[in-house]
Write an enzyme that holds these catalytic residues in place. Structure first.
Site, PDB file in Angstrom:
ATOM      1  CB  CYS A   1       1.786  30.250 -41.214  1.00 27.84           C
ATOM      2  SG  CYS A   1       2.243  30.421 -42.857  1.00 27.84           S
ATOM      3  NE  ARG A   2       3.405  37.923 -43.323  1.00 30.43           N
ATOM      4  CZ  ARG A   2       3.484  37.998 -44.665  1.00 30.43           C
ATOM      5  NH1 ARG A   2       2.499  38.350 -45.353  1.00 30.43           N
ATOM      6  NH2 ARG A   2       4.781  37.938 -45.138  1.00 30.43           N
TER       7      ARG A   2
END
Length: 114
Positions: free
Chosen positions: A10-11
């Site tokens: 997840c960024r």
């Protein structure tokens, strides 16, 4: 000690981890998709966050839309769903000194660590 509940794919979670690292404070990383959290731990996180279980749900995830959306669910049922499908948990969650924030936007983490 700082603790971050992290999903490396997840960024936003990676951005949150970078902020925790930059703080210079000692920290632990919990890879909650690989090492699921307990019901007690999840309830403790909800208390520290000061939110209801539904507020921790990622409602755009396919599993939420297909299995849970539109149903009347108790808090316990939502907690059970989060434990069964940890991908539904908003991320990252950072705890420090008995307080917690969801790192969306990541800047909320800086406020917690200051």
């Amino acid at each position: 000690m700082v603790k971050i509940y992290h999903n490396p794919r997840c960024r936003k979670s990676r951005e949150g981890l970078a902020l925790v690292e930059a703080s210079g404070k000692p920290f632990d990383v919990v890879l909650y998709l690989d090492n699921p959290i307990t019901k007690t731990e999840l309830k403790d996180l909800l208390k520290m966050l000061g939110i209801s279980p539904i507020q921790l749900v990622r409602k755009q995830e396919a599993i939420w839309k297909s299995d849970f959306k539109g149903k009347e669910l108790s808090d316990e049922a939502i907690i059970d769903a989060l434990l069964k499908y940890p991908k539904l948990i908003e991320r990252p969650i950072v705890t420090f000194k008995n307080k917690a924030v969801i790192g969306r936007p990541p800047e909320t983490i800086s406020g917690l660590l200051d």
